[in-house]
Design a protein around this motif. Structure first.
Motif, PDB file in Angstrom:
ATOM      1  N   ARG A  29       0.810  -1.219   0.000  1.00 53.29           N
ATOM      2  CA  ARG A  29       0.000   0.000   0.000  1.00 53.29           C
ATOM      3  C   ARG A  29       0.845   1.271   0.000  1.00 53.29           C
ATOM      4  N   THR A  30       1.957   1.269  -0.717  1.00 51.48           N
ATOM      5  CA  THR A  30       2.782   2.473  -0.759  1.00 51.48           C
ATOM      6  C   THR A  30       2.720   3.178  -2.104  1.00 51.48           C
ATOM      7  N   GLU A  31       2.202   2.515  -3.128  1.00 51.20           N
ATOM      8  CA  GLU A  31       2.111   3.114  -4.448  1.00 51.20           C
ATOM      9  C   GLU A  31       0.652   3.378  -4.791  1.00 51.20           C
ATOM     10  N   PHE A  32       0.266   4.634  -4.756  1.00 52.44           N
ATOM     11  CA  PHE A  32      -1.098   5.021  -5.065  1.00 52.44           C
ATOM     12  C   PHE A  32      -1.156   5.629  -6.459  1.00 52.44           C
ATOM     13  N   ILE A  33      -2.212   5.280  -7.197  1.00 50.49           N
ATOM     14  CA  ILE A  33      -2.432   5.860  -8.513  1.00 50.49           C
ATOM     15  C   ILE A  33      -3.706   6.697  -8.461  1.00 50.49           C
ATOM     16  N   PRO A  34      -3.792   7.737  -9.287  1.00 50.69           N
ATOM     17  CA  PRO A  34      -5.013   8.550  -9.293  1.00 50.69           C
ATOM     18  C   PRO A  34      -6.195   7.717  -9.766  1.00 50.69           C
ATOM     19  N   LEU A  35      -7.303   7.822  -9.066  1.00 52.94           N
ATOM     20  CA  LEU A  35      -8.526   7.123  -9.440  1.00 52.94           C
ATOM     21  C   LEU A  35      -9.502   8.080 -10.112  1.00 52.94           C
ATOM     22  N   THR A  36      -9.446   9.357  -9.731  1.00 51.44           N
ATOM     23  CA  THR A  36     -10.354  10.360 -10.287  1.00 51.44           C
ATOM     24  C   THR A  36      -9.583  11.605 -10.692  1.00 51.44           C
ATOM     25  N   GLY A  37     -10.234  12.426 -11.486  1.00 50.35           N
ATOM     26  CA  GLY A  37      -9.766  13.780 -11.709  1.00 50.35           C
ATOM     27  C   GLY A  37     -10.236  14.617 -10.533  1.00 50.35           C
ATOM     28  N   LEU A  38     -10.156  15.914 -10.670  1.00 53.68           N
ATOM     29  CA  LEU A  38     -10.576  16.808  -9.590  1.00 53.68           C
ATOM     30  C   LEU A  38     -12.078  16.698  -9.360  1.00 53.68           C
ATOM     31  N   ILE A  39     -12.456  16.459  -8.117  1.00 52.94           N
ATOM     32  CA  ILE A  39     -13.859  16.466  -7.698  1.00 52.94           C
ATOM     33  C   ILE A  39     -14.068  17.806  -7.005  1.00 52.94           C
ATOM     34  N   GLN A  40     -14.861  18.674  -7.601  1.00 60.76           N
ATOM     35  CA  GLN A  40     -15.033  20.045  -7.130  1.00 60.76           C
ATOM     36  C   GLN A  40     -15.552  20.107  -5.696  1.00 60.76           C
ATOM     37  N   SER A  41     -15.099  21.108  -4.954  1.00 61.28           N
ATOM     38  CA  SER A  41     -15.542  21.361  -3.588  1.00 61.28           C
ATOM     39  C   SER A  41     -17.029  21.710  -3.576  1.00 61.28           C
ATOM     40  N   ALA A  42     -17.714  21.304  -2.530  1.00 58.71           N
ATOM     41  CA  ALA A  42     -19.122  21.649  -2.354  1.00 58.71           C
ATOM     42  C   ALA A  42     -19.288  23.059  -1.790  1.00 58.71           C
ATOM     43  N   GLY A  43     -18.201  23.664  -1.319  1.00 55.70           N
ATOM     44  CA  GLY A  43     -18.264  25.020  -0.773  1.00 55.70           C
ATOM     45  C   GLY A  43     -17.885  25.051   0.691  1.00 55.70           C
ATOM     46  N   ALA A  44     -17.864  26.234   1.242  1.00 53.50           N
ATOM     47  CA  ALA A  44     -17.397  26.454   2.610  1.00 53.50           C
ATOM     48  C   ALA A  44     -18.172  25.660   3.657  1.00 53.50           C
ATOM     49  N   GLN A  45     -19.444  25.387   3.408  1.00 54.83           N
ATOM     50  CA  GLN A  45     -20.263  24.659   4.382  1.00 54.83           C
ATOM     51  C   GLN A  45     -20.069  23.150   4.313  1.00 54.83           C
ATOM     52  N   GLY A  46     -19.259  22.676   3.355  1.00 49.80           N
ATOM     53  CA  GLY A  46     -19.012  21.244   3.226  1.00 49.80           C
ATOM     54  C   GLY A  46     -20.093  20.551   2.422  1.00 49.80           C
ATOM     55  N   GLY A  47     -19.981  19.239   2.304  1.00 53.73           N
ATOM     56  CA  GLY A  47     -20.962  18.488   1.543  1.00 53.73           C
ATOM     57  C   GLY A  47     -20.705  17.001   1.586  1.00 53.73           C
ATOM     58  N   ALA A  48     -21.559  16.257   0.890  1.00 47.94           N
ATOM     59  CA  ALA A  48     -21.447  14.798   0.801  1.00 47.94           C
ATOM     60  C   ALA A  48     -20.963  14.442  -0.595  1.00 47.94           C
ATOM     61  N   TYR A  49     -20.061  13.460  -0.670  1.00 49.12           N
ATOM     62  CA  TYR A  49     -19.446  13.064  -1.931  1.00 49.12           C
ATOM     63  C   TYR A  49     -19.513  11.555  -2.085  1.00 49.12           C
ATOM     64  N   LEU A  50     -19.500  11.089  -3.348  1.00 50.67           N
ATOM     65  CA  LEU A  50     -19.407   9.656  -3.604  1.00 50.67           C
ATOM     66  C   LEU A  50     -18.755   9.412  -4.948  1.00 50.67           C
ATOM     67  N   HIS A  51     -18.119   8.256  -5.028  1.00 45.38           N
ATOM     68  CA  HIS A  51     -17.513   7.788  -6.281  1.00 45.38           C
ATOM     69  C   HIS A  51     -17.639   6.268  -6.294  1.00 45.38           C
ATOM     70  N   VAL A  52     -17.971   5.711  -7.457  1.00 51.26           N
ATOM     71  CA  VAL A  52     -18.060   4.266  -7.614  1.00 51.26           C
ATOM     72  C   VAL A  52     -16.861   3.811  -8.441  1.00 51.26           C
ATOM     73  N   ASP A  53     -16.056   2.920  -7.845  1.00 56.73           N
ATOM     74  CA  ASP A  53     -14.897   2.343  -8.531  1.00 56.73           C
ATOM     75  C   ASP A  53     -15.343   1.026  -9.154  1.00 56.73           C
ATOM     76  N   GLU A  54     -15.517   1.037 -10.464  1.00 64.20           N
ATOM     77  CA  GLU A  54     -15.944  -0.163 -11.184  1.00 64.20           C
ATOM     78  C   GLU A  54     -14.769  -0.861 -11.861  1.00 64.20           C
ATOM     79  N   THR A  55     -13.550  -0.441 -11.532  1.00 60.50           N
ATOM     80  CA  THR A  55     -12.358  -1.005 -12.188  1.00 60.50           C
ATOM     81  C   THR A  55     -11.682  -2.087 -11.351  1.00 60.50           C
ATOM     82  N   ILE A  56     -12.339  -2.563 -10.297  1.00 59.74           N
ATOM     83  CA  ILE A  56     -11.738  -3.617  -9.486  1.00 59.74           C
ATOM     84  C   ILE A  56     -11.842  -4.951 -10.206  1.00 59.74           C
ATOM     85  N   THR A  57     -10.952  -5.879  -9.830  1.00 55.90           N
ATOM     86  CA  THR A  57     -10.994  -7.220 -10.401  1.00 55.90           C
ATOM     87  C   THR A  57     -11.577  -8.165  -9.354  1.00 55.90           C
ATOM     88  N   VAL A  58     -11.731  -9.425  -9.724  1.00 59.50           N
ATOM     89  CA  VAL A  58     -12.324 -10.406  -8.810  1.00 59.50           C
ATOM     90  C   VAL A  58     -11.471 -10.589  -7.563  1.00 59.50           C
TER      91      VAL A  58
END
Length: 160
Positions: free
Chosen positions: A86-115
């Motif tokens: 777990r020392t080599e991380f690769i980017p999974l997404t591009g920039l996910i924009q901030s929801a703003g100063a009050q914060g927000g809820a975020y989600l991403h679905v990784d469909e690139t996993i293998t069995v």
């Protein structure tokens, strides 16, 4: 004739430091009438939670997180490691924009996993000034066993 100009430099007493997201940063300033510096808390992003869970009958991983405040946040990046150490991380997404100063809820679905495999997800915040903050203490690991079994565990670790 030669034109000359002079400039007077005024020393700045405003040291700042980048600290992990779970600590408070303070800016020290001095006023002309006092020789004693005063500390003023600086606003920061508050990450309420970061989770990864199996999704779509184990064929994907749903990554969710929530913030209750975002200070000078441009957005977030998700990274994934599939290496055992777990020392080599690769980017999974591009920039996910901030929801703003009050914060927000975020989600991403990784469909690139293998069995089979072990996947560790890392959230990285990018500030408006380009500073990157890794939330390594809240990284999430998903295990997909060779026999098709699936399990989930939380694994904090340091990023080098």
């Amino acid at each position: 004739q030669i034109a000359t100009s002079t400039a007077t430099l005024i020393p700045s007493l405003t040291p700042t430091a980048t600290l992990p997201p779970s600590t408070v940063t303070a800016t020290v300033t001095a006023t002309p009438t006092s020789s004693t510096p005063t500390a003023t808390p600086v606003a920061q992003t508050v990450l309420d939670f970061f989770t990864a869970a199996l999704h779509n009958d184990g064929r994907a991983v749903l990554i969710t997180w929530q913030t209750s405040a975002e200070a000078n946040t441009l957005g977030f990046y998700l990274y994934r490691s599939q290496a055992t150490g777990r020392t080599e991380f690769i980017p999974l997404t591009g920039l996910i924009q901030s929801a703003g100063a009050q914060g927000g809820a975020y989600l991403h679905v990784d469909e690139t996993i293998t069995v089979r495999g072990e996947y560790t997800y890392l959230l990285v915040e990018i500030k408006q000034d380009g500073t990157l903050l890794e939330y390594a203490d809240q990284a999430e690991t998903i295990l997909l066993g060779e026999d098709g079994s699936r399990s989930q565990l939380w694994l904090p670790h340091a990023i080098r």
